[in-house]
Motif scaffolding. Structure first.
Motif, short mmCIF file in Angstrom:
data_model
loop_
_atom_site.label_atom_id
_atom_site.label_comp_id
_atom_site.label_asym_id
_atom_site.label_seq_id
_atom_site.Cartn_x
_atom_site.Cartn_y
_atom_site.Cartn_z
N LEU A 259 17.82 11.19 6.89
CA LEU A 259 17.05 12.44 6.23
C LEU A 259 18.26 12.65 4.72
O LEU A 259 17.43 12.91 3.61
CB LEU A 259 17.24 13.54 6.73
N GLN A 260 19.43 12.49 4.92
CA GLN A 260 20.27 12.57 3.76
C GLN A 260 19.92 11.54 2.67
O GLN A 260 19.83 11.74 1.48
CB GLN A 260 21.70 12.27 3.95
N ALA A 261 19.66 10.21 2.94
CA ALA A 261 19.31 9.17 2.31
C ALA A 261 18.03 9.59 1.85
O ALA A 261 17.83 9.17 0.27
CB ALA A 261 19.12 7.87 2.93
N ILE A 262 17.21 9.93 2.22
CA ILE A 262 15.88 10.35 1.62
C ILE A 262 15.99 11.53 0.74
O ILE A 262 15.34 11.22 -0.48
CB ILE A 262 14.75 10.89 2.59
N GLU A 263 16.88 12.53 0.89
CA GLU A 263 17.15 13.57 -0.17
C GLU A 263 17.86 12.94 -1.30
O GLU A 263 17.69 13.41 -2.38
CB GLU A 263 17.61 14.69 0.61
N ASP B 96 0.94 -1.30 -0.04
CA ASP B 96 -0.03 -0.19 0.11
C ASP B 96 0.87 1.25 -0.17
O ASP B 96 0.60 2.16 -0.97
CB ASP B 96 -0.81 -0.04 1.17
N ILE B 97 1.66 1.11 1.03
CA ILE B 97 2.47 2.49 1.15
C ILE B 97 3.53 2.95 -0.10
O ILE B 97 3.53 3.72 -0.52
CB ILE B 97 3.20 2.59 2.44
N ALA B 98 3.96 1.67 -0.69
CA ALA B 98 4.93 1.69 -1.74
C ALA B 98 4.15 2.40 -3.03
O ALA B 98 4.67 2.92 -3.77
CB ALA B 98 5.56 0.37 -2.18
N ASN B 99 2.87 1.99 -3.01
CA ASN B 99 2.07 2.60 -4.13
C ASN B 99 1.79 3.99 -4.02
O ASN B 99 1.52 4.47 -5.16
CB ASN B 99 0.80 1.77 -4.44
N MET B 100 1.78 4.58 -2.87
CA MET B 100 1.50 6.05 -2.73
C MET B 100 2.49 6.76 -2.45
O MET B 100 2.50 8.09 -2.39
CB MET B 100 0.29 6.31 -1.80
N ALA B 101 3.70 6.34 -2.07
CA ALA B 101 4.98 7.21 -1.81
C ALA B 101 6.03 7.16 -2.82
O ALA B 101 5.96 6.35 -3.85
CB ALA B 101 5.54 6.57 -0.38
N HIS B 102 6.70 8.47 -2.60
CA HIS B 102 7.91 8.56 -3.79
C HIS B 102 8.84 7.74 -3.33
O HIS B 102 10.08 7.11 -3.94
CB HIS B 102 8.19 10.05 -4.17
N ARG C 235 15.39 11.26 -3.52
CA ARG C 235 14.68 12.25 -4.26
C ARG C 235 15.53 12.71 -5.43
O ARG C 235 14.84 12.87 -6.76
CB ARG C 235 14.36 13.45 -3.36
N SER C 236 16.66 13.04 -5.34
CA SER C 236 17.62 13.56 -6.30
C SER C 236 17.47 12.23 -7.43
O SER C 236 17.70 12.76 -8.65
CB SER C 236 19.10 13.92 -5.90
N TYR C 237 17.99 11.19 -6.79
CA TYR C 237 18.05 10.09 -7.80
C TYR C 237 16.62 9.96 -8.96
O TYR C 237 16.85 9.96 -9.92
CB TYR C 237 18.14 8.87 -7.08
#
Ligand SMILES: Nc1nc2c(ncn2[C@@H]2O[C@H](COP(=O)(O)OP(=O)(O)O)[C@@H](O)[C@H]2O)c(=O)[nH]1
Ligand SMILES: [Mg+2]
Lengths: 333, 139
Positions: A255-259, A156-162, A262-264
């Motif tokens: 947080l860095q991994a998340i960002e 569910d979450i993989a389908n709605m999250a970036h 995002r850049s990826y």
């Protein structure tokens, strides 16, 4: 013409925002009109899902992450949606995630909303994606969604999250077995929380083993992507980040991994693809719900019971019966 | 199906344990309400903010420390500032009669002593919110 409640929300009225969320969550009379007007304003937010077994520290991590986001030089507004299960017996729910999210009450750039699953069997409520849309339209550019953490929560979450973070913690028994099947396919980032506890390294090693050393094939959002060695864009390798959420340790790495993810997504041209996939799921859900709702509007409980009686008497089979019931539903709403 | 009622259960002030508040929170859940539980050591600001963000119908406060006359007026003021006068505020604790009167003047609608049963509290909330007396049935 702008709906007054939306105007108020856009002017920064937080009560209006809360009210709009309730309308959407309750599928209230104004929900459709509100979402229709808000939708063009969405698409700005980075939606981050946080899933993992109960007790692994998801809420504590969300709290630490949100605070860290808010300490950045140009702090993004952070929306938090924390989902907990509805009791199937009473229809009530005990939503306790806020207990771990105390220190942000004075910060207008943070908005926390607890949601009950309300009969949805996955890790989210049916309207969680809609609530995220409202927060997105209200200018919250990071939205952290904490799932229930049981059942089919991951999918569910993989389908709605970036970006999807899977939280593991040591001490849940046999490492390899404790790591749920399916998480490898959906995790963009692993957080091994409670790194102050014994057995962290075993959990990390178990994850590394499962992820495989060579990474010939990388799973991403449920889709196995072959690494094309000729392609310019390397596949994303889910990093494993150790954290002690209680002490805010390792949270900046997370947080860095998340960002980075995002850049990826942006650099690899994956963002649009990911968005399209996300919206495809949103649409599919709405279509399913709408068809069921239309069915319920046009087929009375009496009619339904009558067909059940026919089934019971073996005068008709379920497939023929379903076909007849569906055919009786008019094309127009 | 009736609209889901959302209730914030919070324990303002500095006193330590929250056994009583948890019991009430569970009873409210079992009565079919959605309970947002925020735990101990809540400041009035935290409570008002949580009530606003969660768009609750009811705020339930548990105060055993005796500091109710310091905490509750401030909470009512902050709710008022946020345009939340329509929210039902109920209070549990050891509250002397004269204080009950003063608190009711501030808009607190239900005050429950330590002897009150959870059924009483549930019934009171249902009545105040004009809900049918029978508890919600599972969907
Ligand atoms: N030792 C330790 N405990 C933690 C850590 N992070 C969270 N906890 C505790 O683990 C428990 C569950 O945390 P919570 O965030 O509610 O987990 P959730 O159910 O996944 O949301 C709480 O008692 C937390 O205080 C950590 O890094 N180390
Ligand atoms: Mg939690």
């Amino acid at each position: 013409m702008t709906i007054p409640l939306i105007q108020a929300m856009l002017n920064g009225n937080r009560r209006a925002l809360a009210r709009i969320i309730s309308q959407v969550e309750n599928d209230g009379p104004e929900a459709r009109a509100l979402l229709a007007e808000l939708y063009p304003r969405t698409g700005q937010a980075h939606i981050v899902g946080i899933t993992g077994a109960p007790g692994t520290g998801k809420s504590t991590l969300v709290n630490a992450l949100a605070q860290l986001y808010r300490q950045q030089e140009t702090p993004p507004k952070v929306g938090i949606i924390a989902v907990d299960p509805t009791s199937p017996f009473s229809g009530g729910a005990l939503l306790g995630d806020r207990v771990r999210m105390q220190n942000m009450a004075g910060d207008r750039g943070v908005f926390i909303r607890s949601m009950a699953t309300r009969g949805s069997l996955g890790g989210l409520a049916r309207t969680t994606a809609d609530v995220a849309m409202v927060l997105d339209a209200a200018g919250f550019s990071r939205i952290l969604v904490e799932t229930v953490g049981v059942g089919q929560a991951e999918v569910d979450i993989a389908n709605m999250a970036h970006t999807t973070i899977v939280v593991e913690a040591p001490g849940l028994g046999d490492e390899i077995q404790a790591i749920k099947a399916g998480v490898l396919e959906i995790a963009d980032i692993f957080a091994v929380n409670k790194a102050d506890r014994d057995g962290v390294n075993r959990t990390v090693m178990a994850l590394e083993m499962m992820l495989g050393s060579g990474m010939q094939v990388v799973s991403h959002h449920g889709r196995v992507m072959k690494v094309d060695t000729a392609a310019q864009t390397p596949a994303w390798r889910p990093p494993i980040v150790k954290t002690i959420a209680l002490r805010h340790d390792g949270v900046s790495d997370l947080l860095q991994a998340i960002e980075q993810h995002r850049s990826y997504l942006w650099q690899a041209g994956q963002w649009q693809r990911r968005e399209a996939e996300r919206l495809r799921h949103v649409l599919l859900h709405v279509v399913q719900d709408e068809i069921m709702a239309r069915f319920r509007r046009h087929v009375s409980e009496e009619q339904f019971q009558h067909v059940v009686a026919e089934l019971l008497a073996r005068r008709i089979d379920p497939y023929t019966a379903a076909e007849q019931l569906i055919d009786a539903v008019p094309q127009q709403r | 199906m009736e609209r889901k009622i959302r209730i914030l259960v919070a324990k303002p002030g500095l006193d330590g344990h929250d056994r009583g508040a948890k019991v009430v929170a569970r009873a409210l859940r079992d009565a079919g309400f959605e309970v947002i539980y925020t735990g101990i050591r809540q400041t009035p600001e935290m409570i008002a903010e949580a009530a606003l963000q969660e768009d609750v119908d009811v705020v339930g406060l548990s105060i055993l420390s005796g500091a109710h006359m310091a905490l509750v007026p401030r909470i009512m003021e902050l709710l008022h500032e946020r345009g939340m006068d329509d929210v039902l505020v109920v209070l549990g604790g050891i509250i002397p009669n004269e204080d009950v009167k003063a608190l009711e003047k501030l808009g607190v609608r239900g005050v429950f002593g330590p002897g009150a049963s959870t059924q009483e509290i549930v019934a009171f909330i249902r009545e105040e919110l004009n809900l049918s007396p029978a508890p919600a049935v599972a969907a």
